[in-house]
Design a protein around this motif. Structure first.
Motif, PDB file in Angstrom:
ATOM      1  N   PHE A 255       0.839  -1.198   0.000  1.00 35.89           N
ATOM      2  CA  PHE A 255       0.000   0.000   0.000  1.00 35.89           C
ATOM      3  C   PHE A 255       0.872   1.246   0.000  1.00 35.89           C
ATOM      4  O   PHE A 255       1.856   1.317   0.742  1.00 35.89           O
ATOM      5  CB  PHE A 255      -0.901   0.030   1.235  1.00 35.89           C
ATOM      6  N   THR A 256       0.494   2.226  -0.805  1.00 37.45           N
ATOM      7  CA  THR A 256       1.172   3.517  -0.749  1.00 37.45           C
ATOM      8  C   THR A 256       0.675   4.289   0.466  1.00 37.45           C
ATOM      9  O   THR A 256      -0.365   3.959   1.054  1.00 37.45           O
ATOM     10  CB  THR A 256       0.902   4.346  -2.007  1.00 37.45           C
ATOM     11  N   GLU A 257       1.406   5.338   0.830  1.00 37.31           N
ATOM     12  CA  GLU A 257       0.984   6.132   1.987  1.00 37.31           C
ATOM     13  C   GLU A 257      -0.367   6.789   1.743  1.00 37.31           C
ATOM     14  O   GLU A 257      -1.208   6.857   2.648  1.00 37.31           O
ATOM     15  CB  GLU A 257       2.032   7.200   2.303  1.00 37.31           C
ATOM     16  N   GLU A 258      -0.605   7.229   0.517  1.00 37.83           N
ATOM     17  CA  GLU A 258      -1.897   7.828   0.195  1.00 37.83           C
ATOM     18  C   GLU A 258      -3.019   6.819   0.400  1.00 37.83           C
ATOM     19  O   GLU A 258      -4.086   7.150   0.942  1.00 37.83           O
ATOM     20  CB  GLU A 258      -1.889   8.330  -1.251  1.00 37.83           C
ATOM     21  N   LYS A 273      -2.689   8.480  11.995  1.00 40.02           N
ATOM     22  CA  LYS A 273      -1.812   8.474  10.823  1.00 40.02           C
ATOM     23  C   LYS A 273      -0.329   8.537  11.188  1.00 40.02           C
ATOM     24  O   LYS A 273       0.479   7.780  10.635  1.00 40.02           O
ATOM     25  CB  LYS A 273      -2.181   9.628   9.886  1.00 40.02           C
ATOM     26  N   GLN A 274       0.044   9.418  12.094  1.00 38.45           N
ATOM     27  CA  GLN A 274       1.448   9.557  12.434  1.00 38.45           C
ATOM     28  C   GLN A 274       1.973   8.278  13.113  1.00 38.45           C
ATOM     29  O   GLN A 274       3.076   7.819  12.834  1.00 38.45           O
ATOM     30  CB  GLN A 274       1.675  10.760  13.346  1.00 38.45           C
ATOM     31  N   ARG A 275       1.164   7.718  13.993  1.00 42.49           N
ATOM     32  CA  ARG A 275       1.590   6.514  14.695  1.00 42.49           C
ATOM     33  C   ARG A 275       1.721   5.341  13.723  1.00 42.49           C
ATOM     34  O   ARG A 275       2.666   4.551  13.809  1.00 42.49           O
ATOM     35  CB  ARG A 275       0.597   6.174  15.817  1.00 42.49           C
ATOM     36  N   VAL A 276       0.792   5.218  12.784  1.00 41.63           N
ATOM     37  CA  VAL A 276       0.855   4.166  11.783  1.00 41.63           C
ATOM     38  C   VAL A 276       2.095   4.349  10.903  1.00 41.63           C
ATOM     39  O   VAL A 276       2.786   3.381  10.572  1.00 41.63           O
ATOM     40  CB  VAL A 276      -0.429   4.153  10.922  1.00 41.63           C
ATOM     41  N   LYS A 277       2.398   5.594  10.574  1.00 42.30           N
ATOM     42  CA  LYS A 277       3.582   5.856   9.758  1.00 42.30           C
ATOM     43  C   LYS A 277       4.850   5.459  10.512  1.00 42.30           C
ATOM     44  O   LYS A 277       5.761   4.843   9.943  1.00 42.30           O
ATOM     45  CB  LYS A 277       3.647   7.333   9.373  1.00 42.30           C
ATOM     46  N   GLU A 278       4.911   5.765  11.792  1.00 39.94           N
ATOM     47  CA  GLU A 278       6.095   5.438  12.580  1.00 39.94           C
ATOM     48  C   GLU A 278       6.296   3.926  12.692  1.00 39.94           C
ATOM     49  O   GLU A 278       7.425   3.443  12.701  1.00 39.94           O
ATOM     50  CB  GLU A 278       5.973   6.049  13.982  1.00 39.94           C
ATOM     51  N   TRP A 279       5.192   3.195  12.737  1.00 40.95           N
ATOM     52  CA  TRP A 279       5.287   1.747  12.920  1.00 40.95           C
ATOM     53  C   TRP A 279       5.457   0.982  11.607  1.00 40.95           C
ATOM     54  O   TRP A 279       6.187  -0.011  11.562  1.00 40.95           O
ATOM     55  CB  TRP A 279       4.036   1.236  13.634  1.00 40.95           C
ATOM     56  N   ASP A 290       7.876   4.964   1.069  1.00 35.29           N
ATOM     57  CA  ASP A 290       6.621   4.966   1.829  1.00 35.29           C
ATOM     58  C   ASP A 290       5.657   3.882   1.342  1.00 35.29           C
ATOM     59  O   ASP A 290       4.462   4.124   1.123  1.00 35.29           O
ATOM     60  CB  ASP A 290       5.924   6.331   1.760  1.00 35.29           C
ATOM     61  N   ILE A 291       6.182   2.655   1.175  1.00 31.03           N
ATOM     62  CA  ILE A 291       5.341   1.508   0.846  1.00 31.03           C
ATOM     63  C   ILE A 291       5.088   0.735   2.141  1.00 31.03           C
ATOM     64  O   ILE A 291       6.010   0.410   2.878  1.00 31.03           O
ATOM     65  CB  ILE A 291       6.008   0.589  -0.188  1.00 31.03           C
ATOM     66  N   TYR A 292       3.814   0.442   2.411  1.00 28.11           N
ATOM     67  CA  TYR A 292       3.407  -0.216   3.652  1.00 28.11           C
ATOM     68  C   TYR A 292       3.048  -1.674   3.388  1.00 28.11           C
ATOM     69  O   TYR A 292       2.494  -2.010   2.345  1.00 28.11           O
ATOM     70  CB  TYR A 292       2.193   0.497   4.248  1.00 28.11           C
ATOM     71  N   ASN A 293       3.328  -2.500   4.371  1.00 26.78           N
ATOM     72  CA  ASN A 293       2.975  -3.912   4.287  1.00 26.78           C
ATOM     73  C   ASN A 293       1.468  -4.089   4.489  1.00 26.78           C
ATOM     74  O   ASN A 293       0.934  -3.716   5.541  1.00 26.78           O
ATOM     75  CB  ASN A 293       3.752  -4.701   5.341  1.00 26.78           C
ATOM     76  N   PRO A 294       0.750  -4.670   3.524  1.00 22.85           N
ATOM     77  CA  PRO A 294      -0.711  -4.801   3.638  1.00 22.85           C
ATOM     78  C   PRO A 294      -1.163  -5.614   4.850  1.00 22.85           C
ATOM     79  O   PRO A 294      -2.197  -5.291   5.458  1.00 22.85           O
ATOM     80  CB  PRO A 294      -1.101  -5.510   2.334  1.00 22.85           C
ATOM     81  N   TRP A 295      -0.435  -6.649   5.197  1.00 22.34           N
ATOM     82  CA  TRP A 295      -0.835  -7.490   6.321  1.00 22.34           C
ATOM     83  C   TRP A 295      -0.889  -6.684   7.613  1.00 22.34           C
ATOM     84  O   TRP A 295      -1.848  -6.800   8.393  1.00 22.34           O
ATOM     85  CB  TRP A 295       0.142  -8.653   6.446  1.00 22.34           C
ATOM     86  N   SER A 296       0.115  -5.868   7.834  1.00 22.11           N
ATOM     87  CA  SER A 296       0.145  -5.046   9.043  1.00 22.11           C
ATOM     88  C   SER A 296      -0.986  -4.030   9.037  1.00 22.11           C
ATOM     89  O   SER A 296      -1.664  -3.828  10.055  1.00 22.11           O
ATOM     90  CB  SER A 296       1.498  -4.324   9.149  1.00 22.11           C
ATOM     91  N   ILE A 297      -1.201  -3.381   7.902  1.00 15.67           N
ATOM     92  CA  ILE A 297      -2.228  -2.339   7.819  1.00 15.67           C
ATOM     93  C   ILE A 297      -3.624  -2.938   7.991  1.00 15.67           C
ATOM     94  O   ILE A 297      -4.465  -2.393   8.731  1.00 15.67           O
ATOM     95  CB  ILE A 297      -2.128  -1.580   6.488  1.00 15.67           C
TER      96      ILE A 297
END
Length: 349
Positions: A255-258, A273-279, A290-297
């Protein structure tokens, strides 16, 4: 203005059609279909970490192109791929051979072959209607019948090649071959000591399936590691390799940050949002940060709790073997990591 109700988050759902029909939370990645198709590459190998939506994307590709779903493109309505008339006409037009080595985790070469044989037997059973057609010669029908538990290695390595031929003649269209988790048996072979045997078998299978296959339209192989081209891919000069350092398909997996911030808004978690970004903001694919792991999100959206969801999502036998058998310098580096220090090292993927 009435706020729309957030979609239900389904954990571990890898069926594209189920996500759409049940209106489960889904970040659409149908642009991957267009990017891949317009690349023109014969065979594409994509390496991505675990839990990045690889299997779901393969399921989506199968659902889009397979003749089994001809005239059933309604699940793509409202998604970006359906806005292009060219792709609406492509939907449901190709026979697709869709297989996965995800469960091939055996401890010996013979057991690994047996599990792969079972997968091939299943594919032939799915296409048993070909035996009732007038397209197959007697020798081809005999080959079809030989795809059973007692088949020879030669027949096994030619099974996908020959099935491509049969499907092409039946439908009049070249086949798309999708192989998910191609590298799972290779990892087990490396850890359990039958690497050379499996490399020889796999090289022969991949050569007949992806290289010397005139009935192949396109192929995709997906896994978590890039197995060296000098081993199982030595004959595949038509192979496009896409790793985490490539720009191709950089936003198709993960997932992108957007997208993440939009999901937080939908689920009423906009203050996080800020806490999710930090983690969870921890991946860079190609030049895309700024690519996020889908499983975590997805797990965070489901529970609202911040934790290391991605940890322990897979066995670590390969890493364990490398640590055990590594030299003293490697072990000292790991000791530094255990002390909380960091390392700067080149990584060749």
């Amino acid at each position: 203005m009435v706020k729309s109700v957030a979609r239900t988050v389904g954990i571990g759902v890898q069926d594209f059609e189920k996500l759409i029909q049940d209106n489960l939370f889904y970040i659409a990645k149908t642009s991957f279909i267009k990017e891949w198709w317009e690349s023109g590459d014969d065979v594409t190998l994509i390496a991505r970490p675990r839990r990045f939506g690889k299997t779901l994307n393969m399921n989506m590709i199968n659902r889009f192109f397979s003749v089994d779903y001809a005239g059933k493109g309604d699940v793509f309505e409202g998604l970006s791929i359906w806005e292009d008339e060219k792709y609406r006409e492509l939907q449901g037009t190709h026979p697709v051979i869709n297989l996965s080595f995800a469960n091939v985790k055996e401890m010996s070469f013979e057991a690994t072959k047996e599990k792969i044989y079972q997968i091939l037997i299943g594919l032939y059973a799915q296409n048993a209607f070909l035996l009732e057609s007038d397209l197959l010669y007697d020798t081809e029908k005999e080959f079809f019948e030989r795809i059973n538990a007692g088949m020879s290695e030669v027949d096994a390595t030619m099974a996908l090649h020959n099935l491509s031929d049969y499907l092409y003649r039946y439908y009049g269209q070249k086949v798309i071959i999708l192989l998910d988790e191609y590298d799972t048996p290779m990892q087990e072979a490396y850890v359990n000591g039958f690497w050379d045997e499996l490399v020889a078998f796999t090289r022969s299978m991949f050569n007949s399936t992806f290289k010397t296959n005139p009935w192949l339209a396109r192929g995709i192989m997906i896994g978590i590691t890039r197995v060296s081209k000098e081993s199982i891919f030595s004959d595949l000069n038509n192979l496009k390799v896409v790793t985490t350092t490539s720009d191709e398909y950089a936003t198709a997996f993960g997932f992108t940050e957007e997208e993440v911030f939009g999901a937080l808004d939908e689920c009423g978690l906009e203050t996080e949002k800020q806490r999710v970004k930090e983690w969870y903001d921890g991946f860079t694919f190609g030049t895309h940060t700024d690519i996020y792991n889908p499983w975590s999100i997805l797990n965070f959206l489901d529970t609202g709790n911040v934790k290391a969801y991605w940890a322990n999502t897979s066995p670590n036998r390969l890493v364990g073997k490398l640590i055990r058998e590594g030299n003293g310098a490697i072990k000292k580096q790991f000791e530094e990591l255990l002390r909380g220090n960091h390392l700067w090292v080149p990584v060749d993927i």
